[in-house]
Motif scaffolding. Structure first.
Motif, short mmCIF file in Angstrom:
data_model
loop_
_atom_site.label_atom_id
_atom_site.label_comp_id
_atom_site.label_asym_id
_atom_site.label_seq_id
_atom_site.Cartn_x
_atom_site.Cartn_y
_atom_site.Cartn_z
N UNK A 244 0.61 -1.14 0.02
CA UNK A 244 -0.06 -0.01 -0.01
C UNK A 244 1.05 1.18 0.13
N UNK A 245 0.41 2.29 -0.72
CA UNK A 245 1.20 3.60 -0.66
C UNK A 245 0.21 4.75 -0.90
N UNK A 246 0.52 5.92 -0.63
CA UNK A 246 -0.32 7.21 -0.85
C UNK A 246 0.20 7.78 -2.07
N UNK A 247 -0.34 7.65 -3.32
CA UNK A 247 0.05 8.57 -4.39
C UNK A 247 -0.22 10.00 -4.30
N UNK A 248 -1.31 10.35 -3.51
CA UNK A 248 -1.41 11.65 -3.04
C UNK A 248 -1.92 11.64 -1.57
N UNK A 249 -1.31 12.42 -0.97
CA UNK A 249 -1.56 12.51 0.55
C UNK A 249 -1.98 14.00 0.96
N UNK A 250 -3.03 13.77 1.70
CA UNK A 250 -3.89 14.98 2.17
C UNK A 250 -3.53 16.37 1.02
N UNK A 251 -3.97 15.96 -0.48
CA UNK A 251 -3.92 16.79 -1.31
C UNK A 251 -2.79 16.92 -2.32
N UNK A 252 -1.67 16.51 -1.48
CA UNK A 252 -0.31 16.76 -1.98
C UNK A 252 0.14 15.42 -2.68
N UNK A 253 0.73 15.75 -3.91
CA UNK A 253 1.27 14.70 -4.99
C UNK A 253 2.57 13.96 -4.33
N UNK A 254 2.78 12.89 -3.70
CA UNK A 254 3.96 12.37 -3.12
C UNK A 254 4.89 11.41 -3.94
N UNK A 255 4.53 11.40 -5.04
CA UNK A 255 5.51 10.34 -6.00
C UNK A 255 4.77 10.03 -7.26
N UNK A 256 5.43 9.66 -8.04
CA UNK A 256 4.89 9.12 -9.52
C UNK A 256 5.02 7.61 -9.47
N UNK A 257 4.16 7.17 -10.35
CA UNK A 257 3.85 5.57 -10.48
C UNK A 257 5.19 5.20 -11.55
N UNK A 258 5.92 4.29 -11.05
CA UNK A 258 7.14 3.84 -12.01
C UNK A 258 7.43 2.31 -11.86
N UNK A 259 8.02 1.70 -13.00
CA UNK A 259 8.70 0.49 -12.84
C UNK A 259 9.93 0.69 -12.99
N UNK A 260 10.97 -0.12 -13.06
CA UNK A 260 12.33 -0.23 -12.82
C UNK A 260 12.87 0.69 -13.94
N UNK A 261 12.73 0.55 -15.05
CA UNK A 261 13.29 1.39 -15.98
C UNK A 261 12.93 2.78 -16.00
N UNK A 262 11.63 3.11 -15.65
CA UNK A 262 11.43 4.50 -15.43
C UNK A 262 11.76 5.16 -14.25
N UNK A 263 11.93 4.27 -13.15
CA UNK A 263 12.39 4.82 -11.92
C UNK A 263 14.09 5.28 -12.25
N UNK A 264 14.79 4.48 -12.97
CA UNK A 264 16.17 4.59 -13.06
C UNK A 264 16.05 6.09 -13.92
N UNK A 265 15.16 6.05 -14.75
CA UNK A 265 15.19 7.38 -15.80
C UNK A 265 15.07 8.71 -14.95
N UNK A 266 14.17 8.65 -14.08
CA UNK A 266 13.80 9.79 -13.45
C UNK A 266 14.74 9.77 -11.87
N UNK A 267 15.50 8.99 -11.59
CA UNK A 267 16.29 8.87 -10.48
C UNK A 267 15.42 8.75 -9.12
#
Length: 447
Positions: free
Chosen positions: A304-327
């Protein structure tokens, strides 16, 4: 039925022999049954059984994906050789690669997630009976001229994953569904609407009579529709269509869109994108969740994770390759088809519900539009500009007055999302739990 584990190992061995540096395999087999009824009699019955296996090979920073349904050893060897040959010609991608062993999920099966109904495949006669009951219930409502669709279906699948980094796991899924489409009126006055249900367990399904009756009532309510007034009005997205609005938000925080620069939220990390009281949470481990899973398509743990917590964007949705690209750290959100590499996806989302019912929001709207169906769309992913065809009901003085059609609703998604007011009517069993949503000040183009 094929031994998916043995076939996956055989294909992985063939990939290594063909020259792959690394490889992963996804094997799937399943059964589906569907029954269509018309006039109380069987119109169509279909049954399908299938097996497919997909292979991704990596040569350094090059990769290729192939799939097939030939379970013979010669067929698997040909598939592996073809994949390696394709990878040699593929362009380099510095971000691809399997997970490190320390990143792999410790959970390798779906125990406790209740993703499969142990009752197994229902008798076709039981499916037929459910469709007949739904059709009869719809036709019993005065004003219904015909039922265009009354159908019941069942499906199950067995999935196995194997990779050269040491991952091996699998799980089973099942699904039951029932749908009814009713038609009211004749000729140019004809209107149609529907109701349906889909669950993992047959015991959780709503009554067929309820589904047929609700489809009929919805079709009757649409009769006499006309275009609404043009202007700026509040718009209430009914629970049936509200998930589409949140779907645009989900797409905007997908790591691939962000990495391409084609997201109106690409620079919004850490900023408010929803009202402060609202959160958007993901739970891939929800028991009986339609999109639950014990691990993602790269063998990473899900949680489980919060994508948006109390209105604030806390993180993007990524796979391994996208995570590496975005750091950024991977989120365990890789999805994959049999003939394509992994890409980011989401599972079992829930938007914070409001304290009011849909009827209470309607009463507070004054004059505006209740949207129950959407058609077409013009969405600019870079700016968030939004325009969709809509139909539903006109609200005056906080009450439903008449059905409407042939109108367009427009706005900007960033402004719309920040102004959301949710009701409390989300379906608790839905994969995407989103209640009816009120948006103030949208532009309506009608008569």
């Amino acid at each position: 039925m094929n031994d998916l584990t043995a076939l996956s190992h055989a294909l992985l061995d063939a990939a290594r022999k063909a020259g792959a540096d690394d490889a992963d395999v996804v094997a799937r087999q399943g059964t589906s049954v569907s029954i269509d009824i018309r006039g109380g009699a069987l119109e169509q019955a279909e049954r399908a059984e299938g097996f497919e296996i997909g292979l991704r090979v990596l040569l350094g920073k090059r990769q290729a994906c192939v799939s097939g349904s030939d379970a013979r050893r010669e067929g698997l060897e040909m598939m592996a050789e073809r994949a390696v040959a394709m990878a040699r010609e593929a362009p380099e991608d510095p971000w691809i690669g399997l997970a490190e062993p320390g990143q792999l999920s410790a959970r390798r099966d779906a125990e406790g997630l209740e993703m499969y109904d142990p009752a197994g495949e229902p008798d076709p006669e039981a499916l037929k009976e459910a469709a007949v009951r739904a059709e009869a219930a719809a036709l019993a409502v005065e004003g219904i001229s015909q039922v265009s669709t009354a159908s019941a279906a069942y499906g199950e699948s067995d999935i196995r994953m194997l990779a050269s980094n040491g991952f091996e796991g699998g799980y089973r899924r099942s699904s039951h569904s029932l749908a009814c489409v009713a038609i009211a009126g004749e000729g140019e006055r004809m209107e149609r609407d529907h109701d349906s249900d889909g669950r993992i367990f047959a015991a959780d399904m709503r009554d067929a009579e309820e589904i047929g009756r609700r489809a009929a009532e919805r079709a009757l309510a649409r009769q006499g529709a006309r275009a609404p007034k043009t202007g700026a009005y509040p718009v209430l997205y009914d629970e049936r269509v509200a998930a589409s609005l949140i779907g645009h938000l989900i797409g905007a925080v997908n790591g691939q869109a962000v990495a391409r620069g084609s997201s109106f939220l690409r620079d919004a990390l850490g900023e408010a994108v929803l009202p402060d009281a609202l959160s958007l949470t993901e739970d891939p481990l929800r028991p009986r969740g339609g999109q639950s899973r014990p691990f993602d398509a790269e063998g990473l743990a899900v949680a489980p994770r919060d994508i948006i917590h109390q209105g604030m964007l806390t993180g993007f949705t990524v796979d391994l390759a996208t995570a590496r690209k975005l750091g950024v750290a991977p989120t365990g959100n890789a999805a994959r088809g049999l003939s394509a590499p992994p890409s980011p996806s989401t599972w079992n989302l829930e938007l914070t519900p409001g304290a009011q019912t849909r009827e209470e929001l309607i009463a507070e709207m004054g004059t505006g539009l209740l949207v129950t169906s959407l058609i077409g769309s013009t969405i600019n992913p870079n700016t968030g500009d939004y325009s969709r065809g809509a139909a539903g009901f006109w609200i005056e003085n906080g009450e439903i007055r008449h059905p409407v059609h042939e109108c367009t609703i427009a706005g900007n998604l960033r402004d719309m999302l920040r102004a959301l007011r949710p009701a409390n009517d989300a379906r608790p069993w839905a994969s995407l739990r989103v209640p009816s949503l009120l948006v103030e000040g949208m532009t309506l183009a009608g008569s």
